[in-house]
Design a protein around this motif. Sequence first.
Motif, PDB file in Angstrom:
ATOM      1  N   GLU A 127     -12.041   7.004 -11.734  1.00 61.46           N
ATOM      2  CA  GLU A 127     -12.342   5.605 -12.051  1.00 61.46           C
ATOM      3  C   GLU A 127     -11.073   4.852 -12.445  1.00 61.46           C
ATOM      4  OE1 GLU A 127     -15.756   8.129 -12.234  1.00 61.46           O
ATOM      5  OE2 GLU A 127     -13.874   8.238 -13.384  1.00 61.46           O
ATOM      6  N   GLN A 128     -10.215   5.497 -13.220  1.00 59.13           N
ATOM      7  CA  GLN A 128      -8.955   4.861 -13.614  1.00 59.13           C
ATOM      8  C   GLN A 128      -8.029   4.685 -12.421  1.00 59.13           C
ATOM      9  OE1 GLN A 128      -7.860   7.745 -16.583  1.00 59.13           O
ATOM     10  NE2 GLN A 128      -8.650   6.519 -18.280  1.00 59.13           N
ATOM     11  N   ALA A 129      -8.039   5.638 -11.489  1.00 58.83           N
ATOM     12  CA  ALA A 129      -7.218   5.522 -10.289  1.00 58.83           C
ATOM     13  C   ALA A 129      -7.660   4.317  -9.457  1.00 58.83           C
ATOM     14  CB  ALA A 129      -7.295   6.799  -9.459  1.00 58.83           C
ATOM     15  N   ASP A 130      -8.975   4.106  -9.356  1.00 61.09           N
ATOM     16  CA  ASP A 130      -9.473   2.919  -8.665  1.00 61.09           C
ATOM     17  C   ASP A 130      -8.996   1.651  -9.356  1.00 61.09           C
ATOM     18  OD1 ASP A 130     -10.832   4.279  -6.669  1.00 61.09           O
ATOM     19  OD2 ASP A 130     -12.783   4.189  -7.683  1.00 61.09           O
ATOM     20  N   GLU A 131      -9.019   1.675 -10.684  1.00 66.73           N
ATOM     21  CA  GLU A 131      -8.576   0.500 -11.442  1.00 66.73           C
ATOM     22  C   GLU A 131      -7.085   0.247 -11.227  1.00 66.73           C
ATOM     23  OE1 GLU A 131      -8.799  -1.415 -15.969  1.00 66.73           O
ATOM     24  OE2 GLU A 131      -9.598   0.600 -15.575  1.00 66.73           O
ATOM     25  N   ALA A 133      -7.924   4.297   3.560  1.00 67.59           N
ATOM     26  CA  ALA A 133      -8.325   3.685   4.826  1.00 67.59           C
ATOM     27  C   ALA A 133      -7.256   2.714   5.329  1.00 67.59           C
ATOM     28  CB  ALA A 133      -9.662   2.960   4.653  1.00 67.59           C
ATOM     29  N   ALA A 134      -6.638   1.981   4.411  1.00 65.40           N
ATOM     30  CA  ALA A 134      -5.596   1.028   4.807  1.00 65.40           C
ATOM     31  C   ALA A 134      -4.378   1.757   5.373  1.00 65.40           C
ATOM     32  CB  ALA A 134      -5.189   0.173   3.602  1.00 65.40           C
ATOM     33  N   LEU A 135      -3.994   2.864   4.746  1.00 64.41           N
ATOM     34  CA  LEU A 135      -2.874   3.655   5.267  1.00 64.41           C
ATOM     35  C   LEU A 135      -3.190   4.179   6.661  1.00 64.41           C
ATOM     36  CD1 LEU A 135      -1.890   5.633   2.048  1.00 64.41           C
ATOM     37  CD2 LEU A 135      -0.358   4.147   3.340  1.00 64.41           C
ATOM     38  N   ASP A 136      -4.394   4.646   6.853  1.00 61.31           N
ATOM     39  CA  ASP A 136      -4.794   5.143   8.174  1.00 61.31           C
ATOM     40  C   ASP A 136      -4.763   4.033   9.213  1.00 61.31           C
ATOM     41  OD1 ASP A 136      -5.164   7.668   7.138  1.00 61.31           O
ATOM     42  OD2 ASP A 136      -7.345   7.450   6.885  1.00 61.31           O
ATOM     43  N   ALA A 137      -5.137   2.821   8.811  1.00 62.88           N
ATOM     44  CA  ALA A 137      -5.175   1.704   9.753  1.00 62.88           C
ATOM     45  C   ALA A 137      -3.772   1.315  10.238  1.00 62.88           C
ATOM     46  CB  ALA A 137      -5.854   0.497   9.099  1.00 62.88           C
ATOM     47  N   TYR A 138      -2.760   1.511   9.373  1.00 62.10           N
ATOM     48  CA  TYR A 138      -1.380   1.183   9.759  1.00 62.10           C
ATOM     49  C   TYR A 138      -0.728   2.297  10.582  1.00 62.10           C
ATOM     50  CZ  TYR A 138      -0.676  -3.113   7.047  1.00 62.10           C
ATOM     51  OH  TYR A 138      -0.739  -4.409   6.593  1.00 62.10           O
ATOM     52  N   ILE A 184       0.832  -1.211   0.000  1.00 59.04           N
ATOM     53  CA  ILE A 184       0.000   0.000   0.000  1.00 59.04           C
ATOM     54  C   ILE A 184       0.866   1.260   0.000  1.00 59.04           C
ATOM     55  CG2 ILE A 184      -1.961  -1.162   1.073  1.00 59.04           C
ATOM     56  CD1 ILE A 184      -1.259   0.165   3.700  1.00 59.04           C
ATOM     57  N   ALA A 185       2.041   1.205   0.646  1.00 62.61           N
ATOM     58  CA  ALA A 185       2.940   2.365   0.609  1.00 62.61           C
ATOM     59  C   ALA A 185       3.433   2.600  -0.817  1.00 62.61           C
ATOM     60  CB  ALA A 185       4.115   2.152   1.550  1.00 62.61           C
ATOM     61  N   GLU A 186       3.696   1.515  -1.533  1.00 64.14           N
ATOM     62  CA  GLU A 186       4.172   1.631  -2.909  1.00 64.14           C
ATOM     63  C   GLU A 186       3.057   2.103  -3.836  1.00 64.14           C
ATOM     64  OE1 GLU A 186       5.385  -1.875  -5.688  1.00 64.14           O
ATOM     65  OE2 GLU A 186       7.208  -1.245  -4.629  1.00 64.14           O
ATOM     66  N   ALA A 187       1.882   1.480  -3.741  1.00 64.60           N
ATOM     67  CA  ALA A 187       0.773   1.851  -4.612  1.00 64.60           C
ATOM     68  C   ALA A 187       0.362   3.303  -4.389  1.00 64.60           C
ATOM     69  CB  ALA A 187      -0.419   0.919  -4.370  1.00 64.60           C
ATOM     70  N   ASP A 188       0.294   3.707  -3.126  1.00 66.55           N
ATOM     71  CA  ASP A 188      -0.077   5.087  -2.819  1.00 66.55           C
ATOM     72  C   ASP A 188       0.958   6.066  -3.364  1.00 66.55           C
ATOM     73  OD1 ASP A 188      -1.896   6.929  -1.192  1.00 66.55           O
ATOM     74  OD2 ASP A 188       0.069   7.427  -0.355  1.00 66.55           O
ATOM     75  N   ASP A 220      -5.969  -8.698   2.471  1.00 68.22           N
ATOM     76  CA  ASP A 220      -6.809  -7.517   2.669  1.00 68.22           C
ATOM     77  C   ASP A 220      -6.308  -6.342   1.832  1.00 68.22           C
ATOM     78  OD1 ASP A 220      -8.333  -8.912   4.565  1.00 68.22           O
ATOM     79  OD2 ASP A 220      -6.935  -8.383   6.159  1.00 68.22           O
ATOM     80  N   VAL A 221      -6.049  -6.629   0.569  1.00 67.32           N
ATOM     81  CA  VAL A 221      -5.459  -5.642  -0.330  1.00 67.32           C
ATOM     82  C   VAL A 221      -6.531  -4.670  -0.823  1.00 67.32           C
ATOM     83  CG1 VAL A 221      -4.213  -5.326  -2.500  1.00 67.32           C
ATOM     84  CG2 VAL A 221      -3.695  -7.280  -1.038  1.00 67.32           C
ATOM     85  N   PRO A 222      -6.280  -3.350  -0.762  1.00 66.17           N
ATOM     86  CA  PRO A 222      -7.258  -2.364  -1.242  1.00 66.17           C
ATOM     87  C   PRO A 222      -7.531  -2.527  -2.736  1.00 66.17           C
ATOM     88  CG  PRO A 222      -5.532  -1.316   0.064  1.00 66.17           C
ATOM     89  CD  PRO A 222      -5.084  -2.712  -0.201  1.00 66.17           C
ATOM     90  N   THR A 223      -8.753  -2.217  -3.132  1.00 68.58           N
ATOM     91  CA  THR A 223      -9.122  -2.273  -4.546  1.00 68.58           C
ATOM     92  C   THR A 223      -9.621  -0.932  -5.077  1.00 68.58           C
ATOM     93  OG1 THR A 223     -11.360  -3.010  -3.983  1.00 68.58           O
ATOM     94  CG2 THR A 223      -9.715  -4.726  -4.402  1.00 68.58           C
ATOM     95  N   THR A 224      -9.707   0.082  -4.215  1.00 67.49           N
ATOM     96  CA  THR A 224     -10.098   1.431  -4.635  1.00 67.49           C
ATOM     97  C   THR A 224      -9.221   2.443  -3.907  1.00 67.49           C
ATOM     98  OG1 THR A 224     -11.733   1.755  -2.862  1.00 67.49           O
ATOM     99  CG2 THR A 224     -12.494   0.683  -4.893  1.00 67.49           C
ATOM    100  N   THR A 225      -9.238   3.678  -4.365  1.00 68.73           N
ATOM    101  CA  THR A 225      -8.442   4.707  -3.693  1.00 68.73           C
ATOM    102  C   THR A 225      -8.965   4.966  -2.284  1.00 68.73           C
ATOM    103  OG1 THR A 225      -9.811   6.425  -4.741  1.00 68.73           O
ATOM    104  CG2 THR A 225      -7.736   5.833  -5.838  1.00 68.73           C
ATOM    105  N   ALA A 226     -10.278   4.865  -2.101  1.00 67.16           N
ATOM    106  CA  ALA A 226     -10.841   5.062  -0.763  1.00 67.16           C
ATOM    107  C   ALA A 226     -10.352   3.979   0.188  1.00 67.16           C
ATOM    108  CB  ALA A 226     -12.369   5.061  -0.826  1.00 67.16           C
ATOM    109  N   GLU A 227     -10.317   2.738  -0.294  1.00 63.03           N
ATOM    110  CA  GLU A 227      -9.813   1.640   0.531  1.00 63.03           C
ATOM    111  C   GLU A 227      -8.316   1.799   0.791  1.00 63.03           C
ATOM    112  OE1 GLU A 227     -10.793  -2.040  -1.309  1.00 63.03           O
ATOM    113  OE2 GLU A 227     -12.959  -1.799  -1.048  1.00 63.03           O
TER     114      GLU A 227
END
Length: 305
Positions: free
Chosen positions: A169-173, A199-204, A148-152, A189-196
């Motif tokens: 929409e493309q960013a989510d893809e 949220a994953a970054l916040d959780a860590y 998630i650090a890399e994808a973000d 538990d890998v994110p599949t959207t930018t919102a997820e």
Amino acid sequence: MTVRNPVHALRSRVGHQVFLKIAGPDGDAARLRVHDTPGPRWFPPGSPIRRVHADVTTFVGGLRALLLQSLHPLAMAGVAGHSGYRGDPWGRLARTSTFLAFTTFGAESDALRMVQMVRDTHEKVRGTAPDGREYDAGDPHLLTWVHIAEADSFLAAHQRYGERPLTPEQADEYVAQSGEVARRLGAVDVPTTTAELTAALDAYRPELHATAAALDTARFLLREPPLPRVARPPYALLASGAVALLPAWARSELDLDRWTTRSFGPTAGALATHGIRWLMGSADRRASTVDDQSSARDLDETSSR
């Protein structure tokens, strides 16, 4: 007789040198294998992951990712204890860029081979962190953090400095596609959207803080890069752009607030990416070249059946 434009000749030569610095001495051979090996690919031509990973903004995003990833004490302990950034920085960069190239653009057989190589390497990276906790590079929780650090970071750099930022929409893809590779490496538990992803970054966040090793890594990457003096000014621009994209809390943890105020921040990042893009070609041109090769290869395979 055709006389070659000396500016174009210089641009081509220096651009190729930059490519080899990033991809390693075997970069040309790896590039041929990535694009010329027949067989199905994981991601189709024109897909968001191809657009993002074809752009030179990955240089900025990659540096941001290294800084952000270092803030997890167990992930940083694994790097410091088994390879480190100081020991073989260019080899580490070449391995990472090769992995991205094969999994994004390469044949499925080669992509699977690269994933297995990384998983085999992770099996050997185990130990005890300075705080007494045990770490394991194959731990799904740590693998998810690294992903998630890399994808973000890649997405943030592309949206800020890219030639054609992705639509929402493309960013989510893009997040979903990059997550496919992460799951193959063992992430969960890998994110599949930018919102997820947010949220994953916040959780860590409660797990993250700068250890002595993380601070040393930031100092090395930003202030002591293994580069000749002539290359340090343009690298400093790139580094400034990467630091400017970090969350404020991450800059504070890594003691980069004062360093940031003395730099040109996003403006520096834009200058750096424009310069590298001039040397290596636009993302659209390079991505279209790859896609054209893929289309030609697919046509040849269809015709031979």
